[in-house]
Motif scaffolding. Structure first.
Motif, PDB file in Angstrom:
ATOM      1  N   ALA A  66       4.675  18.385 -13.930  1.00  0.00           N
ATOM      2  CA  ALA A  66       5.432  19.057 -14.456  1.00  0.00           C
ATOM      3  C   ALA A  66       5.372  18.400 -15.730  1.00  0.00           C
ATOM      4  CB  ALA A  66       6.963  18.902 -13.757  1.00  0.00           C
ATOM      5  N   GLY A 300       6.183  29.974 -14.002  1.00  0.00           N
ATOM      6  CA  GLY A 300       7.476  29.386 -14.397  1.00  0.00           C
ATOM      7  C   GLY A 300       8.013  30.156 -15.555  1.00  0.00           C
ATOM      8  N   ALA A 306      12.370  24.434 -18.184  1.00  0.00           N
ATOM      9  CA  ALA A 306      12.418  24.697 -16.901  1.00  0.00           C
ATOM     10  C   ALA A 306      11.522  25.392 -15.984  1.00  0.00           C
ATOM     11  CB  ALA A 306      14.053  25.377 -16.855  1.00  0.00           C
ATOM     12  N   GLY A 307      10.843  26.416 -16.847  1.00  0.00           N
ATOM     13  CA  GLY A 307       9.846  27.121 -16.133  1.00  0.00           C
ATOM     14  C   GLY A 307       8.698  26.415 -16.083  1.00  0.00           C
ATOM     15  N   VAL A 310       9.216  24.414 -12.758  1.00  0.00           N
ATOM     16  CA  VAL A 310       9.504  25.486 -11.355  1.00  0.00           C
ATOM     17  C   VAL A 310       8.117  25.686 -11.315  1.00  0.00           C
ATOM     18  CG1 VAL A 310      10.105  27.420 -10.473  1.00  0.00           C
ATOM     19  CG2 VAL A 310      11.833  25.966 -11.727  1.00  0.00           C
ATOM     20  N   ALA A 313       6.059  22.877  -9.762  1.00  0.00           N
ATOM     21  CA  ALA A 313       6.328  22.305  -8.336  1.00  0.00           C
ATOM     22  C   ALA A 313       5.804  23.275  -7.369  1.00  0.00           C
ATOM     23  CB  ALA A 313       7.866  22.246  -8.363  1.00  0.00           C
ATOM     24  N   PHE A 314       5.680  24.597  -7.949  1.00  0.00           N
ATOM     25  CA  PHE A 314       5.062  25.737  -7.067  1.00  0.00           C
ATOM     26  C   PHE A 314       3.671  25.373  -6.750  1.00  0.00           C
ATOM     27  CE2 PHE A 314       3.145  29.832  -6.419  1.00  0.00           C
ATOM     28  CZ  PHE A 314       3.901  30.174  -5.247  1.00  0.00           C
ATOM     29  N   THR A 366      11.742  31.652 -14.707  1.00  0.00           N
ATOM     30  CA  THR A 366      12.864  31.332 -15.329  1.00  0.00           C
ATOM     31  C   THR A 366      12.973  31.680 -16.747  1.00  0.00           C
ATOM     32  OG1 THR A 366      11.621  29.189 -15.942  1.00  0.00           O
ATOM     33  CG2 THR A 366      13.050  29.201 -13.875  1.00  0.00           C
TER      34      THR A 366
END
Length: 375
Positions: A66, A300, A306-307, A310, A313-314, A366
Motif C-alpha cells: 500500500a 483502487g 484510499a484507492g 484498497v 490489499a486486493f 474508490t
C-alpha cells in the motif's frame, strides 16, 4: 401591553450553534470517510491479538504494498506520468538497507560488502537513496510523456535486474542476501520476544505496528499533498499540461519533484518488504512486480490515497489467500503439483478485475469526488 410582554418581545431569539468551519478538525470528523479511516485504523491496531502468523505476514505484505502504491498513485494517478519501473526503486530501498545496515560477510560463496551502520539510520538512508535514484531519472521523466515515459521507466527494470544478478558483492547474486533486523527505540524487530503488559510480541507483531505507523504517516502525508496547492498543481499538469504552464505552474519542476517523492515511497516499501521477507532475492523485483503496482492503482482508483490502499490489499492478498485455501478451491492446486498455481490464478483474477474496472468503474473502486460535486 404589559411590561413583561414587551421585554419578551425585545429579547433576542436564541441562535443555533454555528457549524464547524470548513476544513477544521470538527468538520472533518463529520465526514463519513473520516470515520471509516478512524475505524479502519483501530481495527488494524487490534488485529495482531487475534490473527495467526500467516495472516500477520499477509497483512504486512499488504501494508508495504500500500505504501508503494500510494507513491505510484501520486506519480501516475495525480500527475499522469506512466511509470513501469516502480519495482526498480523498491529494489533500491531493499538492497540499500541491506548494504548500509549489514556487515561484511560471506554467504553462499559470495563475499558481501556492508557498512554496518545503525539499522534505523540505514533505513532512513535507503529511503533517501531511492529518492536520489528517482532524482537522477527525473530530468528524463520531466521531458517525456505517456507511452514514451513508460518505455523509458521500463528500461530501469532491465538495468536493475542486470545489476542485482551481477553485482554479487552487494546483492548476493541469484541467492540474494539476508536482511539485518531493524532496531528502533531500543526495540529489535526480530524473533526476540518482547513482553508488554503480560502480552508477548514476536517479530510479526512488532513489524505489524511499525508497518502500520509507516502506512498511516505515508497516507496522511499524501492526502495533505493532494489537498494542498501542490496537489492542485499536479492535477492541473495531468489534465492540461500546457494550460498549467501558462498559468505559471513550473511543470518540469513539479514533474521531477513528484517522481522523487514517488521513488521515496517505493524505497520505504522496499525496506519494509525486506524486513518482512528477511531475505532479498533479485527475481522478486522484476517486471511482474511493476505491473502488479499498476494494477493496484487502477483497481483502487487513480488519484486516490484510499484507492491505492484498497487496490494494494486486493492484489497483494489474493495470491496468498488462494495459496492458503488451494486445497478447497476448484481449479487451483498447491504450488508444484502441476495444476493452476495460486500465483497464476491470482494474476488472471486481478487482470479480469482491471478490465472490469476500466469498463464499468473508470474511476476505480474508490473514485474520489470531484470538487464540483455536492457532498
Amino acid at each position: 401591553m404589559s411590561e413583561t410582554t414587551t421585554e419578551a418581545a425585545a429579547a433576542p431569539l436564541p441562535t443555533a450553534a454555528a457549524p464547524p468551519a470548513p476544513g477544521t478538525f470538527g468538520e472533518r470528523l463529520r465526514r463519513p470517510r473520516s470515520w471509516l479511516w478512524l475505524a479502519g485504523s483501530v481495527l488494524l491496531m487490534v488485529l495482531p491479538f487475534y490473527l495467526d502468523r500467516f495472516w500477520l505476514q499477509a497483512g504486512l505484505f499488504a501494508m508495504a504494498a500500500a505504501i508503494g502504491a500510494i507513491g505510484l498513485n501520486l506519480l501516475t494517478g495525480s500527475t499522469g506520468q506512466l511509470s513501469m519501473g516502480h519495482a526498480f526503486f523498491l529494489a533500491v530501498g531493499a538492497y540499500g538497507y541491506c548494504v548500509l545496515a549489514g556487515e561484511s560477510s560471506t554467504e553462499n560463496g559470495h563475499t558481501l560488502s556492508g557498512l554496518g551502520l545503525p539499522s534505523w539510520l540505514a533505513a532512513v538512508l535507503a529511503v533517501l537513496l531511492a529518492g536520489a535514484a528517482g532524482g537522477l531519472f527525473s530530468p528524463i521523466a520531466s521531458r517525456l510523456r505517456g507511452a514514451y515515459l513508460g518505455i523509458a521507466t521500463l528500461a530501469l527494470i532491465f538495468i536493475g535486474q542486470h545489476l542485482l544478478f551481477n553485482a554479487s558483492s552487494l546483492t548476493g547474486g541469484f541467492n540474494g542476501r539476508s536482511v539485518p533486523p531493524l532496531s528502533l527505540f531500543g526495540i529489535t524487530f526480530d524473533d526476540t520476544e518482547l513482553v508488554v503488559a503480560a502480552v508477548p510480541f514476536h517479530s510479526s507483531e512488532k513489524l505489524w505496528y511499525l508497518a502500520l505507523a509507516a502506512l498511516l504517516a505515508s497516507a496522511l502525508f499524501a492526502r495533505g499533498v493532494l489537498r494542498s496547492r501542490p496537489g492542485r498543481a499536479l492535477n492541473a499538469i495531468r489534465d492540461h499540461r500546457i494550460a498549467a504552464g501558462v498559468m505559471g505552474v513550473p511543470v518540469a519542476r513539479y514533474r521531477a519533484g513528484v517522481f522523487v517523492l514517488s521513488s521515496m515511497y517505493a524505497g520505504l516499501a522496499g525496506v519494509l518488504l525486506a524486513l518482512v521477507f528477511q531475505r532479498t532475492v533479485p527475481e522478486y523485483f522484476g517486471m511482474v512486480l511493476s505491473l502488479e503496482y499498476l494494477a493496484m492503482i487502477v483497481i483502487g482508483g487513480l488519484g486516490s490515497v484510499a484507492g491505492a490502499v484498497v487496490g494494494a490489499a486486493f492484489v497483494s492478498l489474493l495470491p496468498q489467500v488462494l495459496t492458503h485455501y488451494s486445497d478447497s478451491l476448484p481449479l487451483v492446486s498447491a504450488p508444484g503439483t502441476g495444476g493452476l498455481a495460486p500465483g497464476e490464478a491470482s494474476r488472471y483474477l486481478y487482470g479480469a478485475a482491471v478490465v472490469a474496472v476500466v469498463l464499468f468503474l473508470p474511476g476505480g473502486l474508490t473514485r474520489p469526488k470531484n470538487p464540483g460535486e455536492k457532498k
